[in-house]
Design a protein around this motif. Sequence first.
Motif, mmCIF file in Angstrom:
data_model
loop_
_atom_site.group_PDB
_atom_site.id
_atom_site.type_symbol
_atom_site.label_atom_id
_atom_site.label_comp_id
_atom_site.label_asym_id
_atom_site.label_seq_id
_atom_site.Cartn_x
_atom_site.Cartn_y
_atom_site.Cartn_z
ATOM 1 N N GLY A 167 30.471 53.609 24.824
ATOM 2 C CA GLY A 167 29.343 53.063 24.743
ATOM 3 C C GLY A 167 28.211 53.551 23.835
ATOM 4 O O GLY A 167 26.961 53.328 23.947
ATOM 5 N N LYS A 168 28.664 54.357 22.859
ATOM 6 C CA LYS A 168 27.834 55.112 21.896
ATOM 7 C C LYS A 168 28.184 54.678 20.216
ATOM 8 O O LYS A 168 27.183 54.197 19.761
ATOM 9 C CB LYS A 168 27.896 56.581 22.087
ATOM 10 N N LYS A 169 29.279 55.014 19.787
ATOM 11 C CA LYS A 169 29.592 54.929 18.519
ATOM 12 C C LYS A 169 30.211 53.755 18.193
ATOM 13 O O LYS A 169 31.425 53.649 18.578
ATOM 14 C CB LYS A 169 30.023 56.196 17.839
ATOM 15 N N TRP A 170 29.954 52.919 17.135
ATOM 16 C CA TRP A 170 30.687 51.894 16.824
ATOM 17 C C TRP A 170 32.077 52.554 15.667
ATOM 18 O O TRP A 170 31.472 53.236 14.714
ATOM 19 C CB TRP A 170 30.053 50.729 16.226
ATOM 20 N N VAL A 171 33.216 51.973 15.885
ATOM 21 C CA VAL A 171 34.331 52.692 14.953
ATOM 22 C C VAL A 171 35.087 51.402 14.677
ATOM 23 O O VAL A 171 35.328 50.412 15.570
ATOM 24 C CB VAL A 171 35.115 53.713 15.851
ATOM 25 N N ARG A 172 35.716 51.562 13.679
ATOM 26 C CA ARG A 172 37.089 50.531 13.398
ATOM 27 C C ARG A 172 38.386 51.086 14.027
ATOM 28 O O ARG A 172 38.429 52.147 14.433
ATOM 29 C CB ARG A 172 37.180 50.307 11.844
ATOM 30 N N ILE A 173 39.183 50.010 14.293
ATOM 31 C CA ILE A 173 40.522 50.351 14.893
ATOM 32 C C ILE A 173 41.388 50.061 13.805
ATOM 33 O O ILE A 173 41.310 49.214 12.980
ATOM 34 C CB ILE A 173 40.680 49.252 16.247
#
Length: 74
Positions: free
Chosen positions: A41-47
Amino acid sequence: MEESFQFKLRGSIYEVVVEEDDCFTIFKMEEEYLLITKLNGKKWVRIDYKTNEPVIEVNDEVEDIGNIIDRFFR
């Protein structure tokens, strides 16, 4: 499932498609570009497409896209 939406960022047109498990497929200029999610719920990351695992890295573009997604669904 939510509808997709488009936005403009840094001169490019992006489309966001909501996927399962709180993931989002991102198209850039009509080409599939990224799969992203929000960790804890905090950091956006790529998969990573090959491993299907989150990639922990500094990525301003992913963070900016994620912030737009947050604003869209507020």
